[in-house]
Design a protein around this motif. Structure first.
Motif, PDB file in Angstrom:
ATOM      1  N   PHE A  46       0.869  -1.284   0.141  1.00 31.91           N
ATOM      2  CA  PHE A  46      -0.092  -0.085  -0.090  1.00 31.91           C
ATOM      3  C   PHE A  46       0.929   1.331   0.022  1.00 31.91           C
ATOM      4  CE2 PHE A  46      -2.936  -3.295   1.576  1.00 31.91           C
ATOM      5  CZ  PHE A  46      -3.887  -2.975   0.929  1.00 31.91           C
ATOM      6  N   GLY A  47       2.107   1.284  -0.232  1.00 24.28           N
ATOM      7  CA  GLY A  47       3.147   2.336  -0.252  1.00 24.28           C
ATOM      8  C   GLY A  47       3.251   3.125   1.015  1.00 24.28           C
ATOM      9  N   ILE A  48       3.077   2.215   2.030  1.00 24.82           N
ATOM     10  CA  ILE A  48       3.139   3.129   3.362  1.00 24.82           C
ATOM     11  C   ILE A  48       4.521   3.107   3.847  1.00 24.82           C
ATOM     12  CG2 ILE A  48       2.589   2.720   5.962  1.00 24.82           C
ATOM     13  CD1 ILE A  48       0.169   0.990   4.806  1.00 24.82           C
ATOM     14  N   ALA A  49       5.063   4.485   4.107  1.00 24.21           N
ATOM     15  CA  ALA A  49       6.466   4.660   4.655  1.00 24.21           C
ATOM     16  C   ALA A  49       6.507   4.360   6.052  1.00 24.21           C
ATOM     17  CB  ALA A  49       6.970   5.873   4.143  1.00 24.21           C
ATOM     18  N   GLN A  50       7.641   3.876   6.663  1.00 24.33           N
ATOM     19  CA  GLN A  50       7.802   3.449   8.278  1.00 24.33           C
ATOM     20  C   GLN A  50       8.189   4.720   8.757  1.00 24.33           C
ATOM     21  OE1 GLN A  50      10.974   0.834   9.062  1.00 24.33           O
ATOM     22  NE2 GLN A  50      10.648   0.848  11.111  1.00 24.33           N
ATOM     23  N   GLN A  51       7.777   5.076   9.972  1.00 32.45           N
ATOM     24  CA  GLN A  51       8.116   6.176  10.806  1.00 32.45           C
ATOM     25  C   GLN A  51       9.597   6.453  10.646  1.00 32.45           C
ATOM     26  OE1 GLN A  51       5.776   8.594  11.946  1.00 32.45           O
ATOM     27  NE2 GLN A  51       7.457   9.959  12.255  1.00 32.45           N
ATOM     28  N   ALA A  52      10.122   7.810  10.385  1.00 30.90           N
ATOM     29  CA  ALA A  52      11.332   7.796  10.676  1.00 30.90           C
ATOM     30  C   ALA A  52      11.755   9.200  11.386  1.00 30.90           C
ATOM     31  CB  ALA A  52      12.113   8.160   9.286  1.00 30.90           C
ATOM     32  N   LYS A  53      13.021   9.176  12.217  1.00 29.46           N
ATOM     33  CA  LYS A  53      13.160  10.453  12.754  1.00 29.46           C
ATOM     34  C   LYS A  53      13.207  11.794  11.979  1.00 29.46           C
ATOM     35  CE  LYS A  53      16.009   8.414  16.359  1.00 29.46           C
ATOM     36  NZ  LYS A  53      16.213   9.231  17.688  1.00 29.46           N
ATOM     37  N   GLY A  54      12.571  12.796  12.461  1.00 34.83           N
ATOM     38  CA  GLY A  54      12.436  14.072  11.586  1.00 34.83           C
ATOM     39  C   GLY A  54      11.496  14.020  10.520  1.00 34.83           C
ATOM     40  N   LYS A  55      10.882  12.904  10.317  1.00 36.45           N
ATOM     41  CA  LYS A  55       9.923  12.817   9.243  1.00 36.45           C
ATOM     42  C   LYS A  55       8.532  12.554   9.662  1.00 36.45           C
ATOM     43  CE  LYS A  55       9.114  10.164   4.917  1.00 36.45           C
ATOM     44  NZ  LYS A  55       9.357   8.903   4.241  1.00 36.45           N
ATOM     45  N   GLU A  56       7.563  13.216   9.434  1.00 35.05           N
ATOM     46  CA  GLU A  56       6.208  13.035  10.029  1.00 35.05           C
ATOM     47  C   GLU A  56       5.416  12.136   8.681  1.00 35.05           C
ATOM     48  OE1 GLU A  56       3.267  12.526  12.220  1.00 35.05           O
ATOM     49  OE2 GLU A  56       4.899  13.448  12.879  1.00 35.05           O
ATOM     50  N   HIS A  57       4.767  11.214   9.211  1.00 35.50           N
ATOM     51  CA  HIS A  57       4.039  10.379   8.306  1.00 35.50           C
ATOM     52  C   HIS A  57       2.420  11.136   7.981  1.00 35.50           C
ATOM     53  CE1 HIS A  57       2.615   8.864  12.100  1.00 35.50           C
ATOM     54  NE2 HIS A  57       1.504   8.272  11.571  1.00 35.50           N
ATOM     55  N   SER A  58       1.877  10.516   7.041  1.00 30.15           N
ATOM     56  CA  SER A  58       0.658  11.143   6.504  1.00 30.15           C
ATOM     57  C   SER A  58      -0.515  10.042   6.574  1.00 30.15           C
ATOM     58  CB  SER A  58       0.523  12.018   5.357  1.00 30.15           C
ATOM     59  OG  SER A  58       1.415  13.215   5.477  1.00 30.15           O
ATOM     60  N   ALA A  59      -1.755  10.220   6.959  1.00 28.34           N
ATOM     61  CA  ALA A  59      -2.679   9.347   6.901  1.00 28.34           C
ATOM     62  C   ALA A  59      -3.315   9.510   5.540  1.00 28.34           C
ATOM     63  CB  ALA A  59      -3.883   9.506   7.926  1.00 28.34           C
ATOM     64  N   TYR A  60      -3.581   8.318   4.799  1.00 29.79           N
ATOM     65  CA  TYR A  60      -4.046   8.166   3.577  1.00 29.79           C
ATOM     66  C   TYR A  60      -5.391   7.168   3.792  1.00 29.79           C
ATOM     67  CZ  TYR A  60      -0.547  10.608   1.072  1.00 29.79           C
ATOM     68  OH  TYR A  60       0.086  11.474   0.739  1.00 29.79           O
ATOM     69  N   VAL A  61      -6.259   7.382   2.849  1.00 36.59           N
ATOM     70  CA  VAL A  61      -7.416   6.761   2.868  1.00 36.59           C
ATOM     71  C   VAL A  61      -7.447   6.056   1.672  1.00 36.59           C
ATOM     72  CG1 VAL A  61     -10.132   6.508   2.329  1.00 36.59           C
ATOM     73  CG2 VAL A  61      -8.955   8.214   3.883  1.00 36.59           C
ATOM     74  N   VAL A  62      -7.375   4.536   1.583  1.00 34.85           N
ATOM     75  CA  VAL A  62      -7.309   3.705   0.440  1.00 34.85           C
ATOM     76  C   VAL A  62      -8.563   2.869   0.399  1.00 34.85           C
ATOM     77  CG1 VAL A  62      -5.969   1.968  -0.638  1.00 34.85           C
ATOM     78  CG2 VAL A  62      -4.761   3.551   0.733  1.00 34.85           C
ATOM     79  N   LEU A  63      -9.280   2.539  -0.889  1.00 37.15           N
ATOM     80  CA  LEU A  63     -10.340   1.784  -0.865  1.00 37.15           C
ATOM     81  C   LEU A  63      -9.757   0.553  -1.978  1.00 37.15           C
ATOM     82  CD1 LEU A  63     -13.105   4.187  -1.762  1.00 37.15           C
ATOM     83  CD2 LEU A  63     -12.688   3.273   0.335  1.00 37.15           C
ATOM     84  N   VAL A  64     -10.204  -0.359  -1.602  1.00 36.20           N
ATOM     85  CA  VAL A  64      -9.484  -1.829  -2.144  1.00 36.20           C
ATOM     86  C   VAL A  64     -10.603  -2.539  -2.720  1.00 36.20           C
ATOM     87  CG1 VAL A  64      -8.265  -4.039  -1.682  1.00 36.20           C
ATOM     88  CG2 VAL A  64      -7.732  -1.789  -0.426  1.00 36.20           C
ATOM     89  N   ASP A  65     -10.413  -3.184  -3.927  1.00 46.12           N
ATOM     90  CA  ASP A  65     -11.446  -3.918  -4.559  1.00 46.12           C
ATOM     91  C   ASP A  65     -11.606  -5.121  -4.022  1.00 46.12           C
ATOM     92  OD1 ASP A  65      -9.840  -5.290  -6.237  1.00 46.12           O
ATOM     93  OD2 ASP A  65      -9.939  -4.167  -7.864  1.00 46.12           O
TER      94      ASP A  65
END
Length: 95
Positions: A46-65
């Protein structure tokens, strides 16, 4: 609705429950936790990036068939009831 841990070293069942309560999602959302090794496949799919120091993550909505293919994805802050209803109706027609 599922949330996926991006910080497996620090995300715990207790912190996940606190997050769900804070976001008023208790009973409406599941939080997926695990080790980095266990979550890696999900992150990749799902193209999710692991949390890293100094890097904030964002929330995404994904719809799956029904074939587990991502069909729609957008930032959480763009989520509206009307937009979600529209996308779900189109997804159901396609499936």
């Amino acid at each position: 609705v599922y949330g996926v841990s991006v910080d497996p070293a620090n995300d715990t069942p207790r912190s996940a429950q606190a997050f769900l309560l804070e976001q008023k999602m208790k009973g409406r959302m599941e939080f997926l936790l695990g080790t980095r090794a266990r979550l890696q496949g999900l992150w990749s799919a799902f193209g999710i990036a692991q949390q890293a120091k100094g890097k904030e993550h964002s929330a995404y909505v994904v719809l799956v068939d029904r074939q587990s293919r991502q069909r729609v994805g957008f930032p959480f802050d763009q989520l509206t009831q009307a937009g979600l209803a529209h996308d779900l109706a189109r997804l159901v027609r396609v499936a």
